[in-house]
Design a protein around this motif. Structure first.
Motif: not given
Ligand code: ATP
Length: 310
Positions: A2-11, A22-33
């Motif tokens: 994963n290029a980015l992995e966000i786990t239980d992010l809170y602010k 917030l939790s989600f992941a972006i695999p390497e190579g993806e264009i994520f919107g």
């Protein structure tokens, strides 16, 4: 990986939550919107990823590195173009780009710098101090600056806000090119059409939460009706029987029949029903609602910053 992995992010800001677990992941190579209405929490999320806003709770990992514990390392892996224009007022473009590669501890690479300068159309303005550049040029410079250390994940927070059509197209072509060469992309935009054309997957944020996250095509297909418009040889006196499930309606004095294929409905079965109806069809047209309709359905919001935006 994963290029980015966000786990239980809170602010929260002054006790008001802006990002809520917030939790989600972006695999390497993806264009994520990352989409969502004003105030949804997109920039706050990006700013926590970039390390410019302190994480309230939760974790951000870039290519397996924690962005708090391994800040120096993750900083090099990310290139971030923030929403607000931030420039080095009294440097020229060339000076500023040189300084920035040093800032990341990366050896100056004139070939790469020149490629960025040319691809972003900055060459005619190289000698100007930044304060004298137009808004569009400043934004181009910010993109070059974000890429100068060859990041593996490029984050673009509304890079096309307020830029002209030509730059917008050129910019997206360039982003696609970077992606083909292996750079993962995370972008936010208010232009839904752009997101639909550019992104492999789309996440929609609302009130600090992710309310949908799917491959772009699936998201649009799953949440949108398809309409079939039929031009008939003879006008209809009333609605034909056997097509009730497609919410039929007539237009143009009965010469046009409109059918709606419900979400998940079979087009084949609809066509069979249509054949059985014996209607004499002269022509037809289909359309499908795009991301904009999907977005409105999900967030219950219409309108936006301009007619075609979120
Ligand atoms: N520094 C700050 N201080 C106080 N509140 C803030 C701060 N930054 C963001 N917020 C609030 O957090 C919420 C989320 O804002 P954020 O900018 O992340 O949304 P966004 O989805 O990026 O919106 P936009 O599309 O308008 O850029 C908003 O209510 C905003 O007012």
């Amino acid at each position: 990986m994963n290029a980015l992995e966000i786990t239980d992010l809170y602010k929260e800001f002054a006790g008001v939550p802006a990002v809520k677990g917030l939790s989600f992941a972006i695999p390497e190579g993806e264009i994520f919107g990352l989409l969502g209405p004003n105030g949804a929490g997109k920039s706050t999320t990006i700013n926590m990823v970039a390390g410019v806003v302190k994480i309230g709770q939760g974790q951000v990992q870039a290519f397996g590195y924690d962005n708090q514990k391994d800040y120096r390392h993750t900083r090099r892996l990310l290139g971030v173009v923030h929403q607000e224009i931030v420039i080095d007022n009294f440097f020229t473009i060339e000076q500023a780009l040189e300084i920035h590669s040093g800032y990341y501890g990366v050896k100056d690479d004139p070939a790469w710098r020149n490629l960025l300068i040319d691809r972003l159309g900055l060459r005619p303005h190289l000698g100007k101090i930044m304060i004298k550049l137009s808004g569009g040029m400043k934004r181009r410079f910010m993109i070059a600056k974000a890429l100068i250390h060859r990041p593996r994940l490029l984050i673009l927070d509304e890079p096309t806000a307020g830029v002209d059509v030509e730059l917008r197209h050129g910019l997206w072509d360039f982003v696609r090119e970077m992606n083909k060469k292996g750079t993962t992309i995370l972008l936010t935009t208010h232009y839904l059409e752009e997101a639909e054309q550019m992104c492999d997957r789309i996440g929609i944020m609302h009130h600090g939460e992710m309310i949908a996250l799917e491959p772009t095509h699936d998201l649009v297909r799953k949440l949108s009706n398809r309409r079939l418009k039929l031009w008939l040889e003879e006008p209809l006196a009333g609605l034909p029987p056997g097509l009730e499930e497609y919410a039929p309606s007539v237009e143009h004095g009965g010469t046009v029949l409109v059918l709606n294929l419900p979400v998940g409905g079979s087009a084949g079965i609809m066509l069979k029903h249509l054949c059985r109806s014996g209607l004499n069809i002269r022509d037809f047209e289909t359309d499908q609602s795009g991301l904009e309709e999907v977005f409105i359905q999900l967030t219950g919001m219409g309108g936006g910053k301009n007619g075609t935006t979120a």
